[in-house]
Enzyme design. Sequence first.
Site, mmCIF file in Angstrom:
data_model
loop_
_atom_site.group_PDB
_atom_site.id
_atom_site.type_symbol
_atom_site.label_atom_id
_atom_site.label_comp_id
_atom_site.label_asym_id
_atom_site.label_seq_id
_atom_site.Cartn_x
_atom_site.Cartn_y
_atom_site.Cartn_z
ATOM 1 N N ARG A 107 -9.532 -4.338 -7.089
ATOM 2 C CA ARG A 107 -9.413 -3.000 -6.506
ATOM 3 C C ARG A 107 -10.697 -2.211 -6.774
ATOM 4 O O ARG A 107 -11.312 -2.356 -7.837
ATOM 5 C CB ARG A 107 -8.240 -2.322 -7.204
ATOM 6 C CG ARG A 107 -7.877 -0.944 -6.730
ATOM 7 C CD ARG A 107 -7.121 -0.984 -5.477
ATOM 8 N NE ARG A 107 -6.451 0.279 -5.189
ATOM 9 C CZ ARG A 107 -6.157 0.682 -3.951
ATOM 10 N NH1 ARG A 107 -6.470 -0.063 -2.900
ATOM 11 N NH2 ARG A 107 -5.533 1.819 -3.762
ATOM 12 N N THR A 392 -6.366 -2.536 5.725
ATOM 13 C CA THR A 392 -5.840 -3.635 4.948
ATOM 14 C C THR A 392 -5.486 -4.844 5.784
ATOM 15 O O THR A 392 -5.122 -4.710 6.930
ATOM 16 C CB THR A 392 -4.576 -3.132 4.234
ATOM 17 O OG1 THR A 392 -4.895 -1.917 3.652
ATOM 18 C CG2 THR A 392 -4.008 -4.110 3.265
ATOM 19 N N THR A 410 -8.555 -4.642 1.498
ATOM 20 C CA THR A 410 -8.570 -3.488 2.390
ATOM 21 C C THR A 410 -9.848 -2.663 2.316
ATOM 22 O O THR A 410 -10.564 -2.683 1.307
ATOM 23 C CB THR A 410 -7.377 -2.557 2.022
ATOM 24 O OG1 THR A 410 -7.288 -1.510 2.969
ATOM 25 C CG2 THR A 410 -7.524 -1.958 0.632
ATOM 26 N N ASN A 412 -9.020 0.447 3.137
ATOM 27 C CA ASN A 412 -8.058 1.542 3.207
ATOM 28 C C ASN A 412 -7.782 1.878 4.664
ATOM 29 O O ASN A 412 -7.012 1.192 5.310
ATOM 30 C CB ASN A 412 -8.476 2.754 2.395
ATOM 31 C CG ASN A 412 -7.306 3.725 2.226
ATOM 32 O OD1 ASN A 412 -6.158 3.286 2.306
ATOM 33 N ND2 ASN A 412 -7.556 4.987 2.008
ATOM 34 N N ASP A 434 -6.793 7.026 -1.831
ATOM 35 C CA ASP A 434 -5.564 6.516 -2.460
ATOM 36 C C ASP A 434 -5.278 7.193 -3.801
ATOM 37 O O ASP A 434 -4.192 7.058 -4.361
ATOM 38 C CB ASP A 434 -5.640 4.995 -2.659
ATOM 39 C CG ASP A 434 -5.151 4.237 -1.426
ATOM 40 O OD1 ASP A 434 -4.555 4.867 -0.538
ATOM 41 O OD2 ASP A 434 -5.371 3.019 -1.354
ATOM 42 N N SER A 464 -0.519 0.293 -2.763
ATOM 43 C CA SER A 464 0.766 -0.249 -2.314
ATOM 44 C C SER A 464 0.662 -1.734 -1.984
ATOM 45 O O SER A 464 1.677 -2.366 -1.680
ATOM 46 C CB SER A 464 1.253 0.495 -1.074
ATOM 47 O OG SER A 464 1.438 1.853 -1.368
ATOM 48 N N GLY A 484 -0.580 -1.926 5.659
ATOM 49 C CA GLY A 484 0.211 -0.804 6.164
ATOM 50 C C GLY A 484 0.449 0.296 5.158
ATOM 51 O O GLY A 484 1.458 1.006 5.250
ATOM 52 N N GLY A 485 -0.480 0.463 4.180
ATOM 53 C CA GLY A 485 -0.310 1.558 3.215
ATOM 54 C C GLY A 485 1.057 1.442 2.552
ATOM 55 O O GLY A 485 1.510 0.346 2.233
HETATM 56 O O1 DON Z 1 -4.017 0.158 -1.363
HETATM 57 C C1 DON Z 1 -3.314 0.784 -0.580
HETATM 58 O O2 DON Z 1 -2.152 1.056 -0.795
HETATM 59 C C2 DON Z 1 -3.921 1.218 0.730
HETATM 60 N N1 DON Z 1 -5.339 1.396 0.568
HETATM 61 C C3 DON Z 1 -3.601 0.207 1.792
HETATM 62 C C4 DON Z 1 -4.114 0.630 3.135
HETATM 63 C C5 DON Z 1 -3.499 -0.093 4.236
HETATM 64 O O3 DON Z 1 -2.671 -0.939 4.069
HETATM 65 C C6 DON Z 1 -3.897 0.324 5.597
HETATM 66 N N2 DON Z 1 -3.409 -0.617 6.554
HETATM 67 N N3 DON Z 1 -2.864 -0.486 7.536
#
Ligand code: DON
Length: 588
Positions: A107, A392, A410, A412, A434, A464, A484-485
């Site tokens: 990360r 992501t 990702t 982000n 985030d 996430s 997908g966040g």
């Molecule tokens: O780490 C996370 O939770 C976010 N940065 C993920 C972002 C993400 O999945 C965007 N995708 N659609």
Amino acid sequence: MLTTHRLISAPLIAALALLTTPLPLAAKRAAIEAEHGMVVSVHELASQAGVEILQKGGNAVDAAVATGLALTVVYPFAGNIGGGGFMMIHLAGATPGTGRDIAIDYRETAPASATRDMYVGQDGKLRQGAGSSTVGWQASGVPGSVAGFALAMQKYGSGKVTWAQVVEPARRLAAEGHIVSQATAASFHTFAKLLAPFADSQKIYLKQGTFWKAGEHWVQADLGATMARLQKNGPREFYEGETAQKIAAAMSAHGGNITLADLKNYQAVERTPLRGKYRGYEIVLMPPPSSGSIAILQMLGMIEPFDVAAMGSNSAAKYHLFAEVMKRAFRDRAEYLGDPAFIQVPVSQLLDPAYIKGRMADFSPNRATPATAIQPGLGKFMARPMAESTETTHFSIVDAAGNAVSNTYTLNGAYGSGVTIPGTGILMNNEMDDFTAQVGTANMFGLIQGEANAIVPGKRPLSSMTPTFVFKNGALVLVTGSPGGPTIINTVFQIITNVIDFNMAVAQAVDAPRIHQQWMPDVISFEHQGLSADTAVALKAKGQTIKERASYEGGYQGDGESIAIDPKTGLRYGAADPRKADSKAIGY
Ligand code: DON
């Protein structure tokens, strides 16, 4: 007059009967079956890159690095070396139950100059546009992808292929070019506004405003040269070499925060996965700073006392139950979760079966609990310093020996901060968003977060992303994950219950409609065509607020590129998610 039976042969009648009787959903779409290795990713050329390495004798980890680097080239929407992520590794043992699971945390980290309120303007509000946590030069955390790939490969690669070999498919795809897909061409149009202000992004992705068309041959010369330097000089090139210097110089010239020292000091971390049980299966997940592991284990624990299978997979009863457990898990996420190197995450309390049972004490099958009535279950988060001292894409890989990788990484947002470092082809992340940029203010995913996830130099933002393994009797049966966040958590949760509760085949489990609830806003979102009108009425009658997902991705939630393994035959079943046009499972 001719009768039908004289016109139609017996086999044809049987086939027609099959067409008119309702088909089991499993027949809707078959997974790709293979005996040895399987790579499932969001782009065919990246899946191919992984298979190329497997067939050269590399293991799942070597293949994962090749796929991850190749996605950087063919899927700049999220594939990256300018971002970060999580890699779960399963090393197969001689017999089921004797393998080992490892979590690599690569990360991004907050740069050394970062401060708690760095994105709050003089008016006390979060800044928008340039200087914000979402767009431009100040939005990036220190990238971890190259360090993570290097750590994974050095410690857990096969030793049979070299770093230069795994970089080669990405270098080739960039330097020699590849054909632009319809989905990629369309995506550049969608994100043109984000990318256009940054000269190299405008040049590379928007073709100086003339746009790439599907079918055109696209060469990324700068990225090809960057991959060639990585290939020649090794992974430290990104953190200490010419590439690092280019990143630091551009950051300094444009008011960005990442310095040469930030890059040099970046470290990927190996962690112990979190493990939990659900109806006799073992679920193995990425620990904090992923929030998904704790949330999913809590949600599975909360639904286990219910006969979920009897509710039916698309019923209002199931969706109501799921929305209620999602609210409770996301409430705890907002309060307690963050980077374990900076805060004490109360993991064992949050996963204590008695605590989980207690969280459902006020659950009613008939009535929604308003999000505002849901309190964090362990009292208010108190910052306790540690004794000794935060878009992501997901891909899944299984190799011939049964080793596996579940990797989610990702930038982000789609195309991250929009910034491409001049002369490198490296698109940078906007992962700083985030963090809790401001307590009580929603981030780009609508998440309201707390002090536990405040910005501190060197800290990893809460994520996430939840790359996951599922085992039965010690044997790996499912490799899954999603982008997908915050929806990631609920997508993975639903894929798991589709397999375990509804006995779905992997393709069916991936295809099935998904819902999302994240505590705040107090809304269940559902996919386009994902909820019948009468189910919606039944959910509203229980007091749930529901809303069709209206995203730039066509109203779909997540992208669960998954692999199942049949423990009896050992066959691998790759299910590319049909929500993504270019996704592909390739096995051999
Ligand atoms: O780490 C996370 O939770 C976010 N940065 C993920 C972002 C993400 O999945 C965007 N995708 N659609």
